[in-house]
Scaffold this motif. Structure first.
Motif, PDB file in Angstrom:
ATOM      1  N   LEU A 130       0.839  -1.198   0.000  1.00 49.84           N
ATOM      2  CA  LEU A 130       0.000   0.000   0.000  1.00 49.84           C
ATOM      3  C   LEU A 130       0.876   1.252   0.000  1.00 49.84           C
ATOM      4  CD1 LEU A 130      -2.754  -1.028   2.596  1.00 49.84           C
ATOM      5  CD2 LEU A 130      -3.013  -0.855   0.114  1.00 49.84           C
ATOM      6  N   GLY A 131       1.926   1.227   0.821  1.00 54.99           N
ATOM      7  CA  GLY A 131       2.831   2.375   0.879  1.00 54.99           C
ATOM      8  C   GLY A 131       3.524   2.613  -0.455  1.00 54.99           C
TER       9      GLY A 131
ATOM     10  N   ARG B  29       1.191   4.048  -3.066  1.00 53.79           N
ATOM     11  CA  ARG B  29       0.963   5.478  -2.833  1.00 53.79           C
ATOM     12  C   ARG B  29       2.259   6.286  -2.943  1.00 53.79           C
ATOM     13  NH1 ARG B  29      -3.970   7.329  -0.662  1.00 53.79           N
ATOM     14  NH2 ARG B  29      -5.517   5.751  -1.102  1.00 53.79           N
TER      15      ARG B  29
ATOM     16  N   ILE C 220       4.641   6.588  -0.772  1.00 54.43           N
ATOM     17  CA  ILE C 220       4.283   7.344   0.415  1.00 54.43           C
ATOM     18  C   ILE C 220       5.462   8.008   1.132  1.00 54.43           C
ATOM     19  CG2 ILE C 220       4.498   5.641   2.283  1.00 54.43           C
ATOM     20  CD1 ILE C 220       1.213   6.531   2.323  1.00 54.43           C
ATOM     21  N   THR C 221       6.676   7.568   0.825  1.00 54.48           N
ATOM     22  CA  THR C 221       7.813   8.001   1.635  1.00 54.48           C
ATOM     23  C   THR C 221       8.000   9.513   1.649  1.00 54.48           C
ATOM     24  OG1 THR C 221       8.953   5.914   1.348  1.00 54.48           O
ATOM     25  CG2 THR C 221      10.320   7.801   1.885  1.00 54.48           C
TER      26      THR C 221
ATOM     27  N   SER D   6       5.878  12.049   1.209  1.00 57.73           N
ATOM     28  CA  SER D   6       4.935  12.802   2.040  1.00 57.73           C
ATOM     29  C   SER D   6       5.019  12.377   3.496  1.00 57.73           C
ATOM     30  CB  SER D   6       3.510  12.657   1.508  1.00 57.73           C
ATOM     31  OG  SER D   6       3.223  11.334   1.195  1.00 57.73           O
TER      32      SER D   6
ATOM     33  N   PHE E 102       4.357  16.635  -3.362  1.00 63.56           N
ATOM     34  CA  PHE E 102       3.403  15.544  -3.413  1.00 63.56           C
ATOM     35  C   PHE E 102       3.092  15.095  -4.840  1.00 63.56           C
ATOM     36  CE2 PHE E 102      -0.759  13.690  -3.325  1.00 63.56           C
ATOM     37  CZ  PHE E 102      -0.650  12.855  -2.245  1.00 63.56           C
TER      38      PHE E 102
ATOM     39  N   LEU F  14       0.542  12.048  -6.942  1.00 65.13           N
ATOM     40  CA  LEU F  14      -0.553  11.095  -6.738  1.00 65.13           C
ATOM     41  C   LEU F  14      -0.050   9.659  -6.788  1.00 65.13           C
ATOM     42  CD1 LEU F  14      -3.434  12.633  -8.882  1.00 65.13           C
ATOM     43  CD2 LEU F  14      -3.173  12.688  -6.397  1.00 65.13           C
ATOM     44  N   GLY F  15      -0.702   8.812  -6.013  1.00 66.72           N
ATOM     45  CA  GLY F  15      -0.396   7.384  -6.027  1.00 66.72           C
ATOM     46  C   GLY F  15      -1.398   6.608  -6.842  1.00 66.72           C
ATOM     47  N   HIS F  16      -1.450   5.304  -6.568  1.00 67.86           N
ATOM     48  CA  HIS F  16      -2.364   4.423  -7.302  1.00 67.86           C
ATOM     49  C   HIS F  16      -3.163   3.547  -6.356  1.00 67.86           C
ATOM     50  CE1 HIS F  16      -1.090   5.411 -11.334  1.00 67.86           C
ATOM     51  NE2 HIS F  16       0.144   5.434 -10.885  1.00 67.86           N
ATOM     52  N   ASP F  17      -4.350   3.158  -6.807  1.00 68.49           N
ATOM     53  CA  ASP F  17      -5.194   2.225  -6.058  1.00 68.49           C
ATOM     54  C   ASP F  17      -4.737   0.787  -6.318  1.00 68.49           C
ATOM     55  OD1 ASP F  17      -6.791   4.248  -5.121  1.00 68.49           O
ATOM     56  OD2 ASP F  17      -8.365   3.978  -6.622  1.00 68.49           O
ATOM     57  N   PRO F  18      -4.850  -0.093  -5.320  1.00 66.41           N
ATOM     58  CA  PRO F  18      -4.606  -1.517  -5.590  1.00 66.41           C
ATOM     59  C   PRO F  18      -5.745  -2.146  -6.424  1.00 66.41           C
ATOM     60  CG  PRO F  18      -5.257  -1.178  -3.286  1.00 66.41           C
ATOM     61  CD  PRO F  18      -5.075   0.184  -3.891  1.00 66.41           C
ATOM     62  N   LYS F  19      -6.924  -1.564  -6.324  1.00 64.62           N
ATOM     63  CA  LYS F  19      -8.108  -2.161  -6.960  1.00 64.62           C
ATOM     64  C   LYS F  19      -7.879  -2.418  -8.455  1.00 64.62           C
ATOM     65  CE  LYS F  19     -13.030  -1.818  -6.835  1.00 64.62           C
ATOM     66  NZ  LYS F  19     -14.139  -1.067  -6.246  1.00 64.62           N
TER      67      LYS F  19
ATOM     68  N   VAL G 180      10.977   4.458  -2.490  1.00 68.82           N
ATOM     69  CA  VAL G 180      10.970   3.149  -1.835  1.00 68.82           C
ATOM     70  C   VAL G 180      10.476   3.303  -0.407  1.00 68.82           C
ATOM     71  CG1 VAL G 180      12.783   2.044  -3.195  1.00 68.82           C
ATOM     72  CG2 VAL G 180      13.410   3.429  -1.221  1.00 68.82           C
TER      73      VAL G 180
END
Lengths: 336, 331
Positions: free
Chosen positions: A126-127, A130, A132-133, A135, A148, A150-155, A288
């Motif tokens: 999930l990280g 996104r 995420i590191t 932000s 910032f 944008l990330g991605h959905d796992p769906k 990462v």
């Protein structure tokens, strides 16, 4: 009955009392605590300190005390030793073939680690999805979102699992709740009941068609650097890599290159090729998510693992049987 | 007759095609103003007098400020619809809009997945205490000394969801895959929740992890404060991806410092982007900068949903996702 002494190498943190209880069935309890060294341990072995030793408790943690259980160390251990009960799902620091040759049976702690490891696998995935590191660090430094992106959905993404054992299956179960499609590669296809809807594909296809690739296989001579430059080249552009298994499964330098080129969009890693050393290219990278090998570091799981090792130890002393013997030795038994 | 206008406040970043396609139905305009007082002047100047629909983004609050009574009363009389791109619409005073005959829509369902994903990420991170090892590793200290305390497994823990709406239900499915047991509290029991319904006090007293998934309004501001913390289990974990002001942040920092609350996972803050220094200083808490819905897929879906509402308003005066206060009022 001949002597059946037990030895504890390193610490027991959560099941001290249960270790003491082993004294009711063992002829003697030895301890070789943290703070010792391989040389010291070898010389104690050779001078007969662990007389009558029948079964021992060791761990991935205590490996830093004794070093690897290889030919040299196995030769030094008393000939009476028949069982090694190892605390850890991975046991690449034990030479299983060398143990088998000497008639020593080895157990590890699978199953107990599945949940905690898969939980960290999903956290890292999930990280990484996104990215995420950046932000995550910015918010702590008072920069709110920083640079910032944008990330991605796992769906609807495809999760490719390399090594669909207990941890891989736990990972698949969780990832399905996030709307992911699951495919996997093993040496052999699982029976449908264990596949739980996951699609079996070749290694080649797994590399080519996965949006996220999760490594959940054990490390051995055949799997070292199973993911290197040639494999990255086959992957989708912008693939995400998750590794909670063992660092040397990936050629870390090739991963750093693939992260820099954008071939790999992000990665989530709990393990590294030369732990605790980390490739500077990973430490510098913002794309990462990194954890210091804490996949199984929960109170409940640590305790469950210690209890499982002690159950193996007791079963060895009382019934000369291990509960969770390593698969390499089970197979050889089955073939006989 | 002049063509009707749609006023866009904020940026469409992803759904350009759908946005541009609206131009067959209306003129698409943007405000000239770059701050609130200029925007109010512009509204009163007559320049926006053909505006029938306003489409606004969450970030546009930086330009106009809140759509409060003052702003709503300054809007040209022609405005009949406000389409908000976002699930939470506490930036819009719905009562003031209703009083002026303006219908308000938001984009609820499309944010469920991304928000619940962030929620689960924070639950895992807070239970496992992952902030500390993530930081020590980046500082070049591997696990750090002394070693970080062991985390907790989600399996077998009770997750109490306050606000079992679309996000809460989505989170429930995900949390159950980690072996958590889910209970919830809403104002009224929801048969579709498929989980044990408990009183608010029981939820506080029996949950190992409390997740806030309710909207912010006058009734929910500081829903979690001193009294509520005192009812909780010692060592509870709290996660908030809804709105910061649902928690009394001062009281939260005190509860963290006393050890009553073991950890929190927060995506939202009472006075964001400013964050309580007691949270920043705490190595045990997981903090994210309000990015629950910040994925390419989710942002695009939110824009598409807001645009569908604009289109409905233009074509037949009906919006798909009217905010509940107005939808319920219309039966």
């Amino acid at each position: 009955m001949s002597q059946r002494a037990a030895l504890l190498i390193g610490n027991i943190a959560h099941a001290r009392k249960e270790w003491q209880d082993v004294g009711q069935i063992a002829s003697k309890l030895y301890e070789y605590p943290e703070g010792g060294s391989r040389d010291d341990f070898l010389s104690k072995c050779k001078s007969g300190v662990f007389e009558g030793l029948f079964a021992l408790y060791r761990s991935n943690d205590s490996n830093k005390v004794t070093g690897n259980f290889n030919d040299e160390l196995l030769d030094a251990l008393p000939k009476s030793l028949k069982y090694i009960c190892h605390n850890g799902a991975g046991y690449d620091n034990i030479d299983i073939e060398a143990c088998t040759k000497r008639g020593i049976s080895v157990s590890s702690t699978p199953i107990a680690v599945n949940d905690a490891t898969a939980d960290v696998g999903i956290f890292l995935m999930l990280g990484a999805l996104r990215n995420i590191t950046q932000s995550f660090q910015a918010v702590r430094q008072g920069n709110w979102r920083g640079n910032f992106a944008l990330g991605h959905d796992p769906k609807n993404k495809t999760l490719g699992i390399l090594g669909m054992g207990g941890i891989g299956q736990a990972m698949a179960h969780r990832a399905k709740a996030f709307g992911m499609k699951i495919q996997y590669h093993n040496r052999r296809q699982l029976p449908a009941s264990e596949e739980d809807g996951a699609k079996y594909v070749t290694f080649e296809e797994l590399l080519k068609t996965s949006d996220v690739l999760s490594l959940n296989l054990s490390l051995n001579a055949k799997t070292r650097h199973i993911i290197g430059k040639a494999q990255f080249d086959k992957m989708k552009d912008g693939v995400i890599i998750v590794n909670t298994a063992r660092g040397p499964l990936i050629d870390e330098a090739a991963l750093v290159d693939a992260l820099k080129s954008g071939k790999v969009w992000t990665a989530g890693l709990d393990v590294f090729e030369e732990e605790p050393k980390i490739h500077p290219g990973l430490l510098e990278a913002e794309n990462v998510v990194l954890l210091p090998h804490i996949g199984t570091a929960t109170f409940e799981t640590q305790r469950d693992m210690e209890l499982l090792v002690l159950d193996n130890l007791k079963s060895a002393i009382k019934e000369e049987k291990l509960l969770t013997q390593v698969p390499e030795q089970q197979k050889e038994k089955a073939n006989i | 007759m002049k063509r009707q206008q749609v006023l866009l406040i904020g940026e469409i970043e992803h759904a350009h095609e759908s946005w541009n396609a609206l131009s067959t139905l209306a003129d698409l305009v943007t405000p000239k103003a770059r701050n609130r007082s200029d925007f109010l002047d512009e509204c009163r100047s007559g320049r926006l007098d053909e505006t029938r629909v306003i489409c606004r983004t969450f970030a546009s609050v930086e330009l106009t400020g809140r759509f409060d009574e003052e702003l709503v009363s300054a809007l040209p009389p022609s405005v009949k619809f406000v389409c908000h791109s976002g699930a939470g619409y506490d930036q819009v005073d719905v009562n003031a809009c209703t009083a002026r005959g303006i219908k308000v829509s938001n984009t609820p369902a499309v944010v469920n997945d991304a928000t619940a994903d962030t929620n689960m990420f924070l639950i895992l991170g807070a239970l496992r205490g992952l902030n500390r090892p993530m930081s020590t590793l980046r500082d070049g200290n591997w696990r750090g000394r002394p070693l970080p305390p062991l985390g907790r497994d989600p399996r077998g823990k009770t997750l109490g969801i306050v606000g079992m709406g679309g996000i809460g239900k989505n989170l429930k499915t995900k949390a159950e895959a980690f072996g958590m047991r889910v209970i919830y509290h809403n104002r009224t029991e929801d048969p579709a929740a498929d989980a044990e319904y408990v009183s608010f006090e029981d939820l506080l007293a029996t949950s190992d992890v409390i997740s806030l998934n309710l909207p912010l309004n006058e009734a929910t501001r500081h829903k979690i404060s001193h009294r509520e913390f005192e009812l909780m289990k010692e060592g509870v974990v709290i996660v908030n991806t809804a709105r910061g002001a649902i928690i009394d942040e001062d009281a939260l920092v005190q509860a963290l410092d006393s050890g009553l609350v073991a950890s929190v996972g927060l995506d939202v803050y009472e006075f964001e982007p400013s964050i309580h220094p007691g949270l920043i200083a705490n190595p045990n808490v997981m903090l994210l900068p309000h990015m629950g819905t910040w994925t390419v897929e989710c942002q695009k879906s939110m824009e598409e949903e807001a645009i569908r509402n604009v289109r409905g308003a233009l074509e037949n005066g009906k919006m798909r996702s009217l905010v509940p206060e107005q939808a319920n009022g219309h039966g």
